[in-house]
Design a protein around this motif. Structure first.
Motif, PDB file in Angstrom:
ATOM      1  N   GLY A   1       0.801  -1.211   0.000  1.00  0.00           N
ATOM      2  CA  GLY A   1       0.000   0.000   0.000  1.00  0.00           C
ATOM      3  C   GLY A   1       0.837   1.266   0.000  1.00  0.00           C
ATOM      4  N   LEU A   2       0.145   2.401  -0.146  1.00  0.00           N
ATOM      5  CA  LEU A   2       0.812   3.697  -0.179  1.00  0.00           C
ATOM      6  C   LEU A   2       1.183   4.199   1.211  1.00  0.00           C
ATOM      7  CD1 LEU A   2      -1.349   5.450  -2.924  1.00  0.00           C
ATOM      8  CD2 LEU A   2       0.996   4.628  -3.145  1.00  0.00           C
ATOM      9  N   THR A   3       0.572   3.621   2.258  1.00  0.00           N
ATOM     10  CA  THR A   3       0.891   4.037   3.625  1.00  0.00           C
ATOM     11  C   THR A   3       2.166   3.340   4.094  1.00  0.00           C
ATOM     12  OG1 THR A   3      -1.455   4.311   4.125  1.00  0.00           O
ATOM     13  CG2 THR A   3       0.064   4.193   5.991  1.00  0.00           C
ATOM     14  N   PRO A   4       3.219   4.087   4.465  1.00  0.00           N
ATOM     15  CA  PRO A   4       4.473   3.442   4.872  1.00  0.00           C
ATOM     16  C   PRO A   4       4.347   2.741   6.218  1.00  0.00           C
ATOM     17  CG  PRO A   4       4.623   5.818   5.153  1.00  0.00           C
ATOM     18  CD  PRO A   4       3.328   5.563   4.447  1.00  0.00           C
ATOM     19  N   SER A   5       5.056   1.643   6.356  1.00  0.00           N
ATOM     20  CA  SER A   5       5.079   0.891   7.607  1.00  0.00           C
ATOM     21  C   SER A   5       6.125   1.471   8.547  1.00  0.00           C
ATOM     22  CB  SER A   5       5.407  -0.575   7.326  1.00  0.00           C
ATOM     23  OG  SER A   5       5.643  -1.275   8.539  1.00  0.00           O
ATOM     24  N   PRO A   6       5.797   1.661   9.835  1.00  0.00           N
ATOM     25  CA  PRO A   6       6.816   2.106  10.789  1.00  0.00           C
ATOM     26  C   PRO A   6       7.740   0.981  11.232  1.00  0.00           C
ATOM     27  CG  PRO A   6       4.742   1.782  11.922  1.00  0.00           C
ATOM     28  CD  PRO A   6       4.468   1.532  10.465  1.00  0.00           C
TER      29      PRO A   6
ATOM     30  N   PHE B   1      -0.202   3.866 -12.885  1.00  0.00           N
ATOM     31  CA  PHE B   1       0.477   2.697 -12.320  1.00  0.00           C
ATOM     32  C   PHE B   1      -0.275   2.169 -11.109  1.00  0.00           C
ATOM     33  CE2 PHE B   1       3.229   1.057  -8.973  1.00  0.00           C
ATOM     34  CZ  PHE B   1       3.864   0.008  -9.616  1.00  0.00           C
ATOM     35  N   TRP B   2      -0.634   3.047 -10.199  1.00  0.00           N
ATOM     36  CA  TRP B   2      -1.266   2.607  -8.959  1.00  0.00           C
ATOM     37  C   TRP B   2      -2.695   2.121  -9.160  1.00  0.00           C
ATOM     38  CZ3 TRP B   2       1.192   1.060  -4.887  1.00  0.00           C
ATOM     39  CH2 TRP B   2       2.492   1.520  -4.663  1.00  0.00           C
TER      40      TRP B   2
ATOM     41  N   MET C   1      -0.185  -9.724 -15.618  1.00  0.00           N
ATOM     42  CA  MET C   1       0.120  -9.601 -17.040  1.00  0.00           C
ATOM     43  C   MET C   1      -0.486  -8.329 -17.622  1.00  0.00           C
ATOM     44  SD  MET C   1       1.787 -11.425 -19.351  1.00  0.00           S
ATOM     45  CE  MET C   1       2.550  -9.966 -19.995  1.00  0.00           C
ATOM     46  N   GLU C   2      -1.696  -7.991 -17.196  1.00  0.00           N
ATOM     47  CA  GLU C   2      -2.328  -6.757 -17.656  1.00  0.00           C
ATOM     48  C   GLU C   2      -1.527  -5.534 -17.223  1.00  0.00           C
ATOM     49  OE1 GLU C   2      -6.368  -6.605 -16.387  1.00  0.00           O
ATOM     50  OE2 GLU C   2      -6.917  -8.505 -17.351  1.00  0.00           O
ATOM     51  N   ALA C   3      -1.027  -5.557 -15.990  1.00  0.00           N
ATOM     52  CA  ALA C   3      -0.241  -4.432 -15.488  1.00  0.00           C
ATOM     53  C   ALA C   3       1.066  -4.280 -16.258  1.00  0.00           C
ATOM     54  CB  ALA C   3       0.036  -4.621 -13.992  1.00  0.00           C
TER      55      ALA C   3
END
Length: 260
Positions: free
Chosen positions: A85-90, A172-173, A225-227
């Motif tokens: 995900g876009l939220t960084p892990s601490p 991309f996302w 594959m689609e990505a």
């Protein structure tokens, strides 16, 4: 970190995926290649050491002590719970190093004060030494020299990383969640983690598979594959690298699973 005497130069055209057109800029760009052993570290840092972990991500690649045989290093963040995900892990993070030999990598694992600190400050720690079996692309202008290809029944680890063009980030996302969900639930995938040098734009994925056949089944079908097709068609990336590795040695624990 310089690559020392093990570097040679090749053109970007030599490393380009077959059938993918290259821009004039990419055709002119030269890539340094390194021959050696890769060390991957994954850590789940204890809460009391989260500030130390953040400093490792922010400054680690620049402040790491010079080590004999060390050619390349990246300290990497991760998403929540080691995901994508876009939220960084601490708590979750990684480190990727390239050494000039398997002996240098093993010595670093056993003797490095930095590895000792990770052991002391982590609830979970996974370490793997890896031999590049096939390589496409580059990372900060550096690529790895590939060895013998893997047999279909061989265990395989993969690293996919990309520098995403800012104008292509939203596109991309939009593709990423479905492909990443399929990866986390893919048959034969023993480990998958999202990594990155910087939020949104510099991303990587590391995964470990029971054999190359099940990895290929995931890579060549469905959302992944689609990505990939969309990424190449619309030129999402300013730079990318995909590597298949032969795992040489693994130890530790990740998400409750023991390795080694």
């Amino acid at each position: 970190m310089t690559a020392g005497p093990l570097i040679r130069k090749i053109s970007a055209e030599e490393r380009a995926p077959q059938g993918i057109p290259q821009s004039a800029e990419k055709q002119r760009r030269h890539i340094h290649t390194i021959d050696g052993t890769v060390l991957l570290l994954l850590a789940k840092i204890r809460p009391r050491y989260w500030s130390w972990g953040w400093n490792r991500i922010a400054l680690g690649s620049w402040l790491t002590r010079q080590q004999s045989g060390l050619r390349f290093i990246k300290t990497l963040g991760s998403g929540i719970d080691g995901g994508f995900g876009l939220t960084p892990s601490p708590s979750h993070q990684g480190m990727l190093c390239v050494f000039d030999s398997d002996d240098s990598a093993r010595t670093y694992i056993h003797d490095s004060p930095l590895i000792a600190k990770y052991r002391q400050r982590s609830d979970e720690l996974f370490l793997a030494t890896l031999r590049p079996a096939s390589v496409r692309g580059s990372w900060d202008g550096l690529s790895l020299t590939a060895g013998d290809p893997l047999a279909p029944e061989s265990m395989v680890a993969t690293l996919t990383r990309a520098s995403i063009r800012p104008a292509a980030a939203m596109a991309f996302w939009r593709h990423a969640p479905a492909a990443q969900h399929d990866l986390m639930t893919a048959p034969g995938c023993d480990l998958a983690v999202g990594l990155g040098e910087a939020p949104i734009l510099r991303q990587a994925t590391f995964s470990l598979w029971k054999n190359t056949a099940v990895m290929d089944a995931y890579a060549r079908s469905g959302a992944h594959m689609e990505a990939i097709r969309a990424a190449w068609k619309h030129e999402f990336f300013s730079e990318s690298m995909f590597v298949r590795f032969e795992p040489l040695h693994m130890q530790g624990q990740w998400k409750g699973k023991d390795f080694g």
